[in-house]
Design a protein around this motif. Sequence first.
Motif, PDB file in Angstrom:
ATOM      1  N   ASN A  93       4.083  20.218  -5.073  1.00 26.20           N
ATOM      2  CA  ASN A  93       4.048  21.489  -5.059  1.00 26.20           C
ATOM      3  C   ASN A  93       5.476  22.073  -5.218  1.00 26.20           C
ATOM      4  O   ASN A  93       5.708  22.910  -5.952  1.00 26.20           O
ATOM      5  CB  ASN A  93       3.629  22.062  -3.660  1.00 26.20           C
ATOM      6  CG  ASN A  93       1.982  21.972  -3.688  1.00 26.20           C
ATOM      7  OD1 ASN A  93       1.474  21.057  -2.833  1.00 26.20           O
ATOM      8  ND2 ASN A  93       1.320  22.799  -4.665  1.00 26.20           N
TER       9      ASN A  93
ATOM     10  N   CYS B  12      10.441  24.543  -0.513  1.00 30.67           N
ATOM     11  CA  CYS B  12       9.398  25.237   0.196  1.00 30.67           C
ATOM     12  C   CYS B  12       9.953  26.083   1.208  1.00 30.67           C
ATOM     13  O   CYS B  12       9.705  27.388   1.599  1.00 30.67           O
ATOM     14  CB  CYS B  12       8.344  24.274   0.717  1.00 30.67           C
ATOM     15  SG  CYS B  12       7.098  23.623  -0.550  1.00 30.67           S
TER      16      CYS B  12
ATOM     17  N   GLN C  32      -2.137  20.944  -5.872  1.00 35.62           N
ATOM     18  CA  GLN C  32      -0.867  20.530  -6.187  1.00 35.62           C
ATOM     19  C   GLN C  32      -0.514  21.241  -7.445  1.00 35.62           C
ATOM     20  O   GLN C  32      -1.233  20.762  -8.486  1.00 35.62           O
ATOM     21  CB  GLN C  32      -0.508  19.154  -6.057  1.00 35.62           C
ATOM     22  CG  GLN C  32      -0.487  18.624  -4.385  1.00 35.62           C
ATOM     23  CD  GLN C  32      -1.052  17.389  -4.283  1.00 35.62           C
ATOM     24  OE1 GLN C  32      -1.801  16.960  -4.977  1.00 35.62           O
ATOM     25  NE2 GLN C  32      -0.535  16.852  -3.227  1.00 35.62           N
TER      26      GLN C  32
ATOM     27  N   ASP D 203       3.125  17.630  -0.143  1.00 32.17           N
ATOM     28  CA  ASP D 203       3.993  18.983  -0.818  1.00 32.17           C
ATOM     29  C   ASP D 203       4.805  18.277  -2.018  1.00 32.17           C
ATOM     30  O   ASP D 203       4.961  18.784  -2.981  1.00 32.17           O
ATOM     31  CB  ASP D 203       4.728  19.627   0.093  1.00 32.17           C
ATOM     32  CG  ASP D 203       3.790  20.372   1.222  1.00 32.17           C
ATOM     33  OD1 ASP D 203       2.658  20.756   0.997  1.00 32.17           O
ATOM     34  OD2 ASP D 203       4.363  20.729   1.976  1.00 32.17           O
TER      35      ASP D 203
END
Length: 552
Positions: free
Chosen positions: A112, A119, A159, A306
């Motif tokens: 991600n 993030c 993702q 992630d």
Amino acid sequence: MKKQFCVVSCVVWLVACGGGGNEQKTEVIPPVTPPSVVMPGQPDDGLAALSPITPDNVEHLAGGDVTTIVSNQDAFSQSAPAIRSDFELDGVFKSGDHLFRGVHAGQGPLFNNPTCQGCHIKDGRGEVPSHPSEAMSSMFLRISDAQGNADPIYGDQIQTFGLKTGQSQGLLPKHRGAIEEGIAYGEAYAWVEYQLIEGVFDDGTPYQLRQPTYKVKDLSYGDFNPDVRLSPRVTPSIFGAGLLEAIPEASILSYADADDVNKDGISGRAVFVTEPISLQSKLARFGYKAVTASVLQQISGAYRGDMGITNVVATQESCTDLQPACIEQAAQEQDKEQDGLDLSALALAQVEFYNRLLAVPMRRGFDSNSQSWQADVLAGRTLFFNAQCASCHIPRHKTGEAQGSLLGDAGLLDLADSRTPIAALSNQVIYPYTDLLLHDMGGACELIARETAQGEACDDGAQCYWVQRCQGLADDRPEGSASGTEWKTPPLWGLGLVKTVNPRATFLHDGRARSISEAVLWHGGEASAAKDNFKAMTLTERDQLLTFLNSL
């Protein structure tokens, strides 16, 4: 609450024949003691009861000794003051900070965001994309079936980006692209659209809320499972996590009230999970639905989910067995750090230390010279208590002994086979405003539909979007022990600095609330009474409550 006491006495006369004539004996059965009922909210922490009118003397020090006076855009990125004078500990913190911000070898094949900091922007909240054409990079969708089981193709998290050898930029999803071309494209493209909802406070003041609808297209690896459930998540702030981890389980459990024993309408529920290294059952206190027990467990899962970075806790690539293009790309990864893993145990321990030792910003509205609070902050604090907000957002806790990392003590160059308690985090009186328990926040969702861009029903093809519509805060997706309407109470410390750190940040688990007021108005379920109390306040009272919340 009235307790029922039952007293039973029984007198038995025994008559016996003997040489001396009749003898009478009396046997008394003692009273039956009823089981004691422990009322929630009575932690054995040695602290006097918190007053709804008069703050504690040290309440402005939200993190106790782990408090920073910095209140600018770097407010969430400061280290605990106690470690700054220790060369080794300060160095480990800075090493963890460097790793937290950097790109790692072995990233992907699915991810991600390429960095932790990407993030958790400036160690604070992520962002909702400003337009459907902007891919999600600091928020994502959880995915499962109706029972909370991982999707057989897409796992438990969508993702957005994939990798191809020789290409540095992430590959956005392409409808059936991974199947037809054998390339590890991102899994699916998600975005959010909003409908404005009109509302009115009890005094006639109007307000607007944004009700989200989530849409997903361009599934690269095939269709979702037939009973798919989706849950949007904006990444939360991470400062203060080490203090939250150090709160004794017994203290948190003292607030649990799954059966609403005190009849206040609040039923906080504790969740226990198996910690992956010790294999012990521990209280879950991290994640929006309380799914992990420690900072280590949380960050190791984030590295894998992630960023696609394997580590000693999360050893498997983020590919599922039904994603051959992802598996093939993962096999081509080079530069593994340790034992075939993307991240060494030392690096993971340094990042864990960094996360645990991030300081909490000092409260605003307090004059240290006069040792007094701003009048509106005090008034708002009392309103916060009176409105029942403090029934879930428990203001104060006391940490116990903060245990060392299960990985061992992280140094600058190696990982020691010892687990030294972290003194800086231990025995601190803190004010996080959370009970770390699950609460039913109400709401409901429609079954996820398949529609065209024009809203017409469809069954298959690139033109078919997957559409989720919910009322209230529900996501209809079970996770761990949490239902599709339950959420863990988030801490409120630092709330007033969220937009200072990141002006694009918004509030709640999915970022739908543009302001703190909107976030309160979205409360439902167990928090309905608190929301109604907020709506019933006068304009002056609402301003005072918001002034208090912004001081946190």
